[in-house]
Scaffold this motif. Structure first.
Motif, PDB file in Angstrom:
ATOM      1  N   THR A 121     -18.508  68.026 -37.023  1.00  0.00           N
ATOM      2  CA  THR A 121     -18.066  66.866 -37.787  1.00  0.00           C
ATOM      3  C   THR A 121     -17.871  67.265 -39.244  1.00  0.00           C
ATOM      4  O   THR A 121     -18.642  68.038 -39.797  1.00  0.00           O
ATOM      5  CB  THR A 121     -19.050  65.676 -37.690  1.00  0.00           C
ATOM      6  OG1 THR A 121     -18.511  64.581 -38.452  1.00  0.00           O
ATOM      7  CG2 THR A 121     -20.433  66.021 -38.202  1.00  0.00           C
ATOM      8  N   PHE A 152      -9.288  65.393 -36.191  1.00  0.00           N
ATOM      9  CA  PHE A 152      -8.565  64.451 -37.052  1.00  0.00           C
ATOM     10  C   PHE A 152      -8.104  65.099 -38.346  1.00  0.00           C
ATOM     11  O   PHE A 152      -7.051  64.792 -38.876  1.00  0.00           O
ATOM     12  CB  PHE A 152      -9.478  63.261 -37.394  1.00  0.00           C
ATOM     13  CG  PHE A 152      -9.768  62.424 -36.193  1.00  0.00           C
ATOM     14  CD1 PHE A 152     -10.880  62.673 -35.400  1.00  0.00           C
ATOM     15  CD2 PHE A 152      -8.895  61.419 -35.800  1.00  0.00           C
ATOM     16  CE1 PHE A 152     -11.130  61.920 -34.262  1.00  0.00           C
ATOM     17  CE2 PHE A 152      -9.147  60.665 -34.655  1.00  0.00           C
ATOM     18  CZ  PHE A 152     -10.261  60.918 -33.892  1.00  0.00           C
ATOM     19  N   ARG A 153      -8.982  66.032 -38.855  1.00  0.00           N
ATOM     20  CA  ARG A 153      -8.703  66.467 -40.230  1.00  0.00           C
ATOM     21  C   ARG A 153      -8.436  67.959 -40.390  1.00  0.00           C
ATOM     22  O   ARG A 153      -8.219  68.414 -41.485  1.00  0.00           O
ATOM     23  CB  ARG A 153      -9.871  66.049 -41.142  1.00  0.00           C
ATOM     24  CG  ARG A 153      -9.911  64.538 -41.318  1.00  0.00           C
ATOM     25  CD  ARG A 153     -11.080  64.065 -42.143  1.00  0.00           C
ATOM     26  NE  ARG A 153     -11.062  62.611 -42.139  1.00  0.00           N
ATOM     27  CZ  ARG A 153     -11.537  61.867 -41.148  1.00  0.00           C
ATOM     28  NH1 ARG A 153     -12.081  62.445 -40.087  1.00  0.00           N
ATOM     29  NH2 ARG A 153     -11.470  60.547 -41.177  1.00  0.00           N
ATOM     30  N   ALA A 172     -15.339  65.422 -33.788  1.00  0.00           N
ATOM     31  CA  ALA A 172     -14.137  65.868 -33.056  1.00  0.00           C
ATOM     32  C   ALA A 172     -14.149  67.373 -32.789  1.00  0.00           C
ATOM     33  O   ALA A 172     -13.560  67.849 -31.819  1.00  0.00           O
ATOM     34  CB  ALA A 172     -12.894  65.482 -33.855  1.00  0.00           C
ATOM     35  N   ASN A 220     -20.606  74.544 -37.323  1.00  0.00           N
ATOM     36  CA  ASN A 220     -19.252  74.232 -37.777  1.00  0.00           C
ATOM     37  C   ASN A 220     -18.656  75.524 -38.342  1.00  0.00           C
ATOM     38  O   ASN A 220     -19.335  76.202 -39.119  1.00  0.00           O
ATOM     39  CB  ASN A 220     -19.308  73.155 -38.873  1.00  0.00           C
ATOM     40  CG  ASN A 220     -17.945  72.522 -39.128  1.00  0.00           C
ATOM     41  OD1 ASN A 220     -16.928  73.219 -39.192  1.00  0.00           O
ATOM     42  ND2 ASN A 220     -17.920  71.203 -39.254  1.00  0.00           N
TER      43      ASN A 220
HETATM   44  N1  APR Z   1     -16.301  73.824 -33.117  1.00  0.00           N
HETATM   45  C1  APR Z   1     -17.040  73.174 -34.061  1.00  0.00           C
HETATM   46  N2  APR Z   1     -16.504  72.508 -35.117  1.00  0.00           N
HETATM   47  C2  APR Z   1     -15.161  72.540 -35.229  1.00  0.00           C
HETATM   48  C3  APR Z   1     -14.317  73.188 -34.296  1.00  0.00           C
HETATM   49  C4  APR Z   1     -14.942  73.851 -33.209  1.00  0.00           C
HETATM   50  N3  APR Z   1     -14.218  74.509 -32.284  1.00  0.00           N
HETATM   51  N4  APR Z   1     -13.012  73.018 -34.694  1.00  0.00           N
HETATM   52  C5  APR Z   1     -13.057  72.276 -35.828  1.00  0.00           C
HETATM   53  N5  APR Z   1     -14.338  71.996 -36.148  1.00  0.00           N
HETATM   54  C6  APR Z   1     -14.846  71.206 -37.268  1.00  0.00           C
HETATM   55  C7  APR Z   1     -13.954  71.190 -38.481  1.00  0.00           C
HETATM   56  O1  APR Z   1     -14.322  72.261 -39.369  1.00  0.00           O
HETATM   57  C8  APR Z   1     -14.308  69.824 -39.104  1.00  0.00           C
HETATM   58  O2  APR Z   1     -15.418  69.943 -39.984  1.00  0.00           O
HETATM   59  O3  APR Z   1     -14.893  69.878 -36.799  1.00  0.00           O
HETATM   60  C9  APR Z   1     -14.721  68.990 -37.893  1.00  0.00           C
HETATM   61  C10 APR Z   1     -13.673  67.972 -37.486  1.00  0.00           C
HETATM   62  O4  APR Z   1     -13.589  67.033 -38.535  1.00  0.00           O
HETATM   63  P1  APR Z   1     -12.751  65.688 -38.308  1.00  0.00           P
HETATM   64  O5  APR Z   1     -11.445  66.044 -37.683  1.00  0.00           O
HETATM   65  O6  APR Z   1     -12.800  64.924 -39.589  1.00  0.00           O
HETATM   66  O7  APR Z   1     -13.575  64.897 -37.195  1.00  0.00           O
HETATM   67  P2  APR Z   1     -14.842  63.982 -37.396  1.00  0.00           P
HETATM   68  O8  APR Z   1     -15.759  64.499 -38.451  1.00  0.00           O
HETATM   69  O9  APR Z   1     -15.406  63.766 -36.052  1.00  0.00           O
HETATM   70  O10 APR Z   1     -14.172  62.602 -37.912  1.00  0.00           O
HETATM   71  C11 APR Z   1     -15.047  61.494 -37.993  1.00  0.00           C
HETATM   72  O11 APR Z   1     -13.168  60.098 -38.585  1.00  0.00           O
HETATM   73  O12 APR Z   1     -10.991  59.462 -38.277  1.00  0.00           O
HETATM   74  C12 APR Z   1     -12.298  59.119 -38.006  1.00  0.00           C
HETATM   75  O13 APR Z   1     -13.031  57.859 -36.185  1.00  0.00           O
HETATM   76  C13 APR Z   1     -12.549  59.116 -36.528  1.00  0.00           C
HETATM   77  O14 APR Z   1     -14.572  59.742 -35.366  1.00  0.00           O
HETATM   78  C14 APR Z   1     -13.636  60.176 -36.338  1.00  0.00           C
HETATM   79  C15 APR Z   1     -14.266  60.240 -37.714  1.00  0.00           C
END
Ligand code: APR
Length: 262
Positions: A201, A36-37, A25, A226
């Motif tokens: 992620t 999401f988090r 995300a 990240n």
């Molecule tokens: N650039 C890079 N990374 C970023 C940015 C940015 N601008 N902004 C936030 N992040 C990082 C955060 O530090 C975090 O580690 O992106 C990550 C987002 O984490 P989540 O919100 O948990 O998203 P994700 O890892 O994709 O979640 C995985 O969880 O809820 C389920 O199905 C849903 O696909 C999702 C899965």
């Protein structure tokens, strides 16, 4: 972020023959699509995931769950790919064998020009029949275009034209298996690659979070982009602390002497 780390990462990327890019995300955050988090802005912080992202929730209250996904789809439709998405598409034009794997359900990789991204968690743009997944399903005339449902509005899901069963979002819900072909293709790409770039992620949701570890165990170099540390840090040869839209264009420029804006 240290310039030396970026230079080292760019050299590894420029020399790689088989590259996998895994996104979460965070790659869409700078397009205004909430993660999401992340504290405060994270989608789950404002919604109870159990209420919205499970098959049980959908069957208990289809209008609420469909309305929430339609609201998310409308937000994505109004968003634009950011320089991070475009830099990933640029990597795919530079590296002949480059597979993009995403956990995201938006279409921003496609709209930035990435070819055939593997959607591990499905897509907001592939609704499907709840009775027979193979039935072609549309968004229905009521919500054909990405309407403007506001957050929390209730929108009755369309019915399947083939069997009148409810149509559901084409995303993977908590407790559901990932699409087998997508997961198999993702693991095969991770085993075969010599470099995996993981971007945005948290690395906490499995089996997607296993992909970088599979690559590392298979001898690939893993590089992470990240702003925050994640549980994936230990398997990464280089951790670039920065955002996708800032780091990825700089990485592409350093690797191939151009920016994705060119
Ligand atoms: N650039 C890079 N990374 C970023 C940015 C940015 N601008 N902004 C936030 N992040 C990082 C955060 O530090 C975090 O580690 O992106 C990550 C987002 O984490 P989540 O919100 O948990 O998203 P994700 O890892 O994709 O979640 C995985 O969880 O809820 C389920 O199905 C849903 O696909 C999702 C899965």
């Amino acid at each position: 972020m240290e310039a030396d780390l970026l230079r080292r990462a760019a050299r590894l990327l420029g020399d790689a023959r088989r590259v996998v890019v895994l996104t979460g995300a965070g790659v869409s955050a700078e397009s205004g699509v909430p993660t999401f988090r992340d504290a405060l802005t994270g989608l789950w912080a404002r919604f109870d995931a159990q209420r919205l992202a499970t098959a049980e929730a959908f069957h208990a209250d289809p209008d609420l769950v469909w309305g929430w996904y339609e609201w998310r789809r409308a937000r994505v439709a109004r968003a634009e790919p950011n320089p991070g998405h475009r830099a990933i598409a640029a990597i795919q034009t530079r590296v002949l064998d480059c597979t993009v794997i995403t956990q995201n359900v938006d279409d921003l990789h496609e709209r930035a020009g990435t070819r055939a991204p593997i959607h591990l968690h499905g897509s907001l743009f592939t609704p499907r029949c709840t009775a027979v997944p193979a039935h072609p399903a549309t968004f229905g005339d009521t919500s054909g275009g990405p309407g403007q449902p506001h957050e929390g509005s209730r929108v009755p899901p369309p019915r399947c034209a083939s069997c009148t069963a409810l149509v559901r979002p084409g995303v993977v819900w908590f407790g559901e298996p990932l699409p087998e072909t997508a997961l198999t293709a993702a693991v095969e790409a991770a085993v075969a690659c010599d470099l995996l770039l993981t971007v945005g992620t948290a690395g906490v949701v499995y089996p997607a979070a296993e992909i970088p570890q599979v690559a590392a165990r298979s001898g690939a170099t893993v590089i992470q982009v990240n702003p925050q540390p994640t549980p994936l840090d230990p398997v990464c040869a280089i951790n670039l602390r920065g955002t996708a839209a800032q780091v990825l264009p700089a990485l592409v420029a350093a690797a191939w002497g151009e920016t994705d804006e060119s």
